[in-house]
Write an enzyme that holds these catalytic residues in place. Structure first.
Site, PDB file in Angstrom:
ATOM      1  N   GLU A  20       0.838  -1.203   0.000  1.00  0.00           N
ATOM      2  CA  GLU A  20       0.000   0.000   0.000  1.00  0.00           C
ATOM      3  C   GLU A  20       0.871   1.250   0.000  1.00  0.00           C
ATOM      4  OE1 GLU A  20      -3.774  -0.587   1.849  1.00  0.00           O
ATOM      5  OE2 GLU A  20      -3.655   1.353   2.866  1.00  0.00           O
ATOM      6  N   ASP A  23      -0.038   5.318   0.527  1.00  0.00           N
ATOM      7  CA  ASP A  23      -1.196   6.119   0.934  1.00  0.00           C
ATOM      8  C   ASP A  23      -0.935   7.617   0.985  1.00  0.00           C
ATOM      9  OD1 ASP A  23      -2.461   3.691   1.444  1.00  0.00           O
ATOM     10  OD2 ASP A  23      -1.919   3.717   3.565  1.00  0.00           O
ATOM     11  N   GLU A  56      -3.396  10.208   2.848  1.00  0.00           N
ATOM     12  CA  GLU A  56      -4.621  10.335   3.630  1.00  0.00           C
ATOM     13  C   GLU A  56      -4.725  11.763   4.154  1.00  0.00           C
ATOM     14  OE1 GLU A  56      -5.345   5.961   5.520  1.00  0.00           O
ATOM     15  OE2 GLU A  56      -3.598   7.059   6.265  1.00  0.00           O
TER      16      GLU A  56
END
Length: 315
Positions: free
Chosen positions: A125, A127, A129
């Site tokens: 992953e 990310d 955010e």
């Protein structure tokens, strides 16, 4: 004026001064960012409704402007998200995002790459955010990266933004190739994670899909879950546009990693193998140094209570 009246006036003035100081102390100072070459000008925009499908909260998703824009909503019933129809081995991925205005504690807006649906126990992953705020604070950006693991193996860093992300669109981008992963905000690199030979197992290498989501992160997002989502201020709506997905497409029928000799793009630049993307330019290095000095307020490499032994790349 009587003495008691003077004391009363002085007390009122002191209260007003304290209120002003309190407001000012929580007011974010915005900066003028350094100039950099805009990578987002180098790659084509894609139509969201053609390149993405609805992954959850379908009733909270709208495709607008002939498919070039998507709005995702979070309400009491559900969040929402879209996922790319294609998986990628490396590339450049970007979106112009306008965040919900007003109080948004507990709200999480994410633009990220993941293969958790295919590798649920050892997925990769990368990310971006964007974490909502309470009445006194601004949105912040959290970056994270991990491979062959779970969130417990994550390598988070958090930054303040140098602008109000609710007033207009700003670009949030991920460059991921065999050399490094770079997180960019309005083309300013804020973080570089290098693919090191000493720790190859922690670098994402399996094909991933691109996701754009909004969801309820009450349990952890704002001050460690101190301020949950208040749906009195909802629904919370985020807009995504100017989406860019340029990279080496994964072919599900292939059992080995493709050479990525031909990148799917109408641009002459190749974010997978192009020399412009193997390392940061001096201009980008200076801009990243500015962002990290001015705006970073958390790095896993400084989190001694969490890591008894720091991860190898922190050394």
């Amino acid at each position: 004026m009587a003495l008691w009246q003077q004391k009363h006036v002085l007390s009122v003035l002191m209260i007003i001064l304290c209120l002003v100081l309190c407001v000012c102390s929580h007011e974010r100072h915005y900066y003028t960012a350094p100039s950099v070459t805009p990578l987002t000008d180098s790659f084509p925009h894609v139509l969201v409704d053609l390149w993405f499908s609805k992954s959850f909260g379908a009733s909270n998703i709208k495709f607008l402007n002939n498919g070039s824009m998507a709005t995702l909503a979070l309400d009491k019933t559900s969040g929402s998200g879209v996922v790319s129809r294609t998986r990628y081995y490396y590339g450049f991925f970007s979106a112009a995002i306008k965040l919900p205005a007003g109080q948004s504690s507990g709200v999480v807006v994410a633009f990220y790459l993941s293969n958790a649906d295919v590798f649920p126990h050892n997925h990769d992953e990368i990310d971006i955010e964007l974490l909502g705020h309470d009445k006194r604070n601004d949105w912040v950006i959290q970056t994270n990266i991990y491979a062959n693991g779970s969130v417990s193996t994550g390598r988070e860093e958090k930054f303040y933004l140098w602008f109000d992300p609710t007033q207009q669109y700003h670009h949030y981008s991920i460059l991921w190739n065999n050399y490094h992963t770079v997180f960019l905000v309005d083309n300013i690199p804020v973080r570089e994670f290098t693919h090191g030979s000493k720790y190859p197992s922690i670098y994402p290498s399996k094909p991933m899909s691109v996701h754009a989501t909004i969801w309820d992160g009450s349990k952890w997002a704002t001050h460690g879950g101190k301020y949950p989502v208040n749906y009195k201020y909802g629904p919370f709506v985020v807009s995504f546009t100017e989406m860019e997905l340029t990279g080496c497409k994964s072919n599900p029928t292939e059992s080995t990693v493709p050479s990525c000799g031909e990148v799917i793009s109408s641009s002459s630049l190749d974010p997978v193998n192009g020399p412009e993307f193997t390392k940061l330019s001096q201009q980008q290095i200076e801009a990243m140094d500015w962002a990290r000095r001015k705006l970073m307020f958390y790095s896993y490499c400084n989190d001694r209570p969490r890591f008894k032994v720091l991860p190898p790349e922190c050394h």
